[in-house]
Design a protein around this motif. Structure first.
Motif, PDB file in Angstrom:
ATOM      1  N   TYR A   4       0.464  -1.450   0.078  1.00 38.28           N
ATOM      2  CA  TYR A   4       0.048   0.157   0.289  1.00 38.28           C
ATOM      3  C   TYR A   4       1.103   1.661   0.032  1.00 38.28           C
ATOM      4  O   TYR A   4       1.343   1.203   0.702  1.00 38.28           O
ATOM      5  CB  TYR A   4      -0.860   0.222   1.358  1.00 38.28           C
ATOM      6  CG  TYR A   4      -1.956  -1.182   1.551  1.00 38.28           C
ATOM      7  CD1 TYR A   4      -2.931  -1.323   0.375  1.00 38.28           C
ATOM      8  CD2 TYR A   4      -2.112  -2.306   2.087  1.00 38.28           C
ATOM      9  CE1 TYR A   4      -3.920  -1.677   0.964  1.00 38.28           C
ATOM     10  CE2 TYR A   4      -3.077  -3.617   2.433  1.00 38.28           C
ATOM     11  CZ  TYR A   4      -4.025  -2.850   1.555  1.00 38.28           C
ATOM     12  OH  TYR A   4      -4.760  -4.110   1.086  1.00 38.28           O
TER      13      TYR A   4
ATOM     14  N   LYS B 242      -6.917   0.647  -3.658  1.00 37.26           N
ATOM     15  CA  LYS B 242      -5.586  -0.461  -2.393  1.00 37.26           C
ATOM     16  C   LYS B 242      -4.608   0.575  -3.193  1.00 37.26           C
ATOM     17  O   LYS B 242      -2.997   0.060  -2.556  1.00 37.26           O
ATOM     18  CB  LYS B 242      -4.984  -1.652  -3.416  1.00 37.26           C
ATOM     19  CG  LYS B 242      -6.259  -2.720  -2.974  1.00 37.26           C
ATOM     20  CD  LYS B 242      -5.935  -4.147  -3.703  1.00 37.26           C
ATOM     21  CE  LYS B 242      -6.812  -5.350  -3.321  1.00 37.26           C
ATOM     22  NZ  LYS B 242      -6.415  -6.469  -3.532  1.00 37.26           N
TER      23      LYS B 242
ATOM     24  N   ASP C 294      -3.445   2.180   3.015  1.00 40.34           N
ATOM     25  CA  ASP C 294      -4.263   0.660   3.739  1.00 40.34           C
ATOM     26  C   ASP C 294      -5.064   0.521   4.426  1.00 40.34           C
ATOM     27  O   ASP C 294      -5.500   2.147   5.102  1.00 40.34           O
ATOM     28  CB  ASP C 294      -2.853   0.892   4.651  1.00 40.34           C
ATOM     29  CG  ASP C 294      -2.944  -0.137   5.576  1.00 40.34           C
ATOM     30  OD1 ASP C 294      -3.927  -1.247   5.663  1.00 40.34           O
ATOM     31  OD2 ASP C 294      -1.948  -0.045   6.556  1.00 40.34           O
TER      32      ASP C 294
END
Length: 548
Positions: free
Chosen positions: A224, A290, A293
């Protein structure tokens, strides 16, 4: 849409400034404090004006509440106390309270009638709890005794901000710290070596941030690009604040239930506005792709820092202190890693600097008015907290002992004294050993003073933020509740805030589709959102009618 209407309201807000300043000048009511306190001038200077060194005409002492900071515990032999007495003929009788107990102890002392005369380190709206009992003084009645406070308030056009802390009687009960320029500290902290690797420039807007994260994800698909901290006890207090501010509807740490719609001339519920939905949609996009996070909203600070330290993420929020004390030391084992706090990204609200220009401030116990030294006390507070020399003294100390000035007048802490990491090998510390730069007495002022201990890179950051106009960020007009209204509003606010945080997080994480937005608005109404806004608008209309 409300956000765009804010820009159209700039001219109107500017035109109203003169009216607001006129309200400030008259101190909120028609009382004459000179007659009321004419017998309580013992020790006061006969003539005291802007630029004068205050010195009581006889030795005087005032009790003051003192937040005892664990990082620099108070000492009786601090140079601060001795020099303060030498310059002002004032001795401060300190009622020390540990920082962890300060708010609770302050409330107990005030409620019991045992509070010291001077009650500093109070953040608005904490003073609201003490207004109805009459335990604290309506300080706006007495600012004619405070020429430096009045001068800075008028010179820096702080009328709208001051008006925003007035109570329903038109008076204010807190003397806030005053900043000439808003000081926005928190922003995004970015791995600039990764930017260089990808051939990217520093992002200037939130759209640029999205593009940057996309590029990082393309290069490093298994991580991430961004994680975050400051999620305890509420989810991402910082990210929701700075991002929401960029959209005109702050969440997190900066959340207020009502924001001002200048074009409509009314308050609207913040978390029901189009602005709120826009930034929630932006974060939903980051999570769904994505790029952010999802654990950002629940993890501890240490967990977030660990991900930055181990190259599991490259972007996080933070301030100058977090950059220097946390992120860079965490990355010390990675010689190529470089992190920088970038200027707050620009959103639909424009190049705003959203921070308040008011700081924590001072309450005055009502019993001070009957003290024979009352006028001297107000003059003393004015000098210490609001004069240029008083502010310099409280922060920097004594010229020639703790600091020097170069030919241009720029102050520098002497080499053998450390503060804020400036001289890490020094044998003495400005706060611990001398008592200066104490958070109880040293805050506010012009940018040169506020930034005196900033590193060169932080000064450059603030230079960018200071160049941003304040005008588009319209300070909301006063809408103070009565005691009865505040009691009812508090009950509604608790339920609404909990639900807003809960549902906002669900939207962001994709646990609830954004197509449910209208249903969410209906749920807010079922939790008395409309009644709350009617109360808010009633308070605004009443204040406008009674006080102009």
């Amino acid at each position: 849409m409300f956000l765009r209407s804010r820009r159209r309201a700039v001219v109107a807000a500017t035109s109203a400034l003169a009216v607001m300043l006129g309200l400030v000048a008259c101190s909120g009511d028609d009382s004459d404090p000179t007659e009321e306190i004419s017998a309580n001038r013992a020790g006061a200077m006969e003539s005291y004006k802007v630029g004068d060194q205050f010195k009581a005409t006889e030795p005087v002492s005032f009790s003051t509440l003192l937040l005892n900071n664990a990082n620099y515990p108070a000492k009786k032999d601090w140079l601060f106390w001795d020099e303060l007495k030498k310059r002002t003929n004032v001795t401060l009788e300190q009622v020390e309270v540990p920082g962890s107990d300060y708010n609770q102890k302050r409330s107990v002392l005030i409620s019991a009638g045992d509070a010291p005369l001077i009650i500093p380190k109070t953040y608005h709206p904490d003073e609201n709890a003490f207004v109805s009992s009459g335990a604290i003084l309506p300080v706006s009645d007495y600012i004619d005794l405070m020429p430096n406070f009045k001068d800075k308030m008028e010179k820096w056009s702080l009328g709208p901000e001051i008006d925003a802390i007035r109570q329903s009687d038109g008076k204010y009960y807190l003397l806030p710290g005053l900043h000439e320029k808003a000081w926005q500290d928190y922003s995004l902290v970015v791995r600039t070596d990764v930017l260089q690797e990808l051939g990217l420039s520093e992002p200037k807007t939130w759209d640029d941030v999205y593009a940057m994260l996309k590029a990082m994800k393309a290069k490093y698909p298994n991580l991430y690009p961004m994680t975050d901290r400051y999620s305890q006890p509420k989810p991402t207090g910082n990210l929701w604040n700075i991002l929401g501010s960029s959209y005109g509807a702050p969440g997190g740490w900066g959340f207020n239930h009502a924001i001002w719609d200048a074009s409509a001339g009314k308050y609207v519920y913040t978390a029901a506005s189009d602005n709120w939905k826009e930034w929630v949609t932006f974060l939903n996009k980051l999570v769904s792709e994505k790029l952010l996070d999802p654990e950002s909203f629940t993890q501890t600070d240490d967990q977030a820092r660990s991900k930055i330290a181990t190259d599991k993420s490259f972007v996080i929020t933070g301030n100058a202190q977090a950059l220097v004390n946390d992120y860079r030391p965490d990355l010390a084992k990675n010689p190529k890693a470089q992190m920088k706090k970038i200027p707050l990204p620009i959103g639909p609200a424009g190049e705003v600097n959203p921070s308040s220009r008011l700081e924590n401030g001072v309450m005055i116990s009502t019993k001070a008015k009957d003290n024979k030294n009352f006028v001297a006390m107000m003059q003393f507070i004015d000098w210490l907290f609001y004069s240029d020399t008083g502010q310099e003294f409280a922060k920097l100390g004594v010229e020639g002992t703790t600091f020097t000035k170069d030919a241009s007048g720029k102050a520098q802490i002497v080499d053998d004294i450390n503060v804020a990491g400036l001289h890490p090998k020094a044998t003495k510390h400005l706060q611990k050993d001398f008592g200066f730069y104490n958070g109880v007495f040293a805050y506010g002022g012009n940018p040169e003073l506020v930034q005196a201990f900033f590193s060169p890179e932080e000064q450059e950051y603030q230079k960018v933020l200071n160049a941003r106009p304040r005008a588009p960020w319209v300070v909301p007009p006063p809408a103070p509740f009565t005691d009865e209204e505040r009691e009812q509003a508090t009950l509604w606010e608790t339920t609404l805030r909990d639900y807003v945080d809960q549902q906002t997080l669900r939207f962001i994480l994709g646990q609830r589709p954004l197509t449910d937005w209208d249903a969410y608005l209906g749920e807010l109404r079922s939790k008395n959102m409309d009644q709350y806004m009617e109360l808010q608008q009633k308070a605004y209309d009443r204040y406008k009618k009674e006080h102009g």
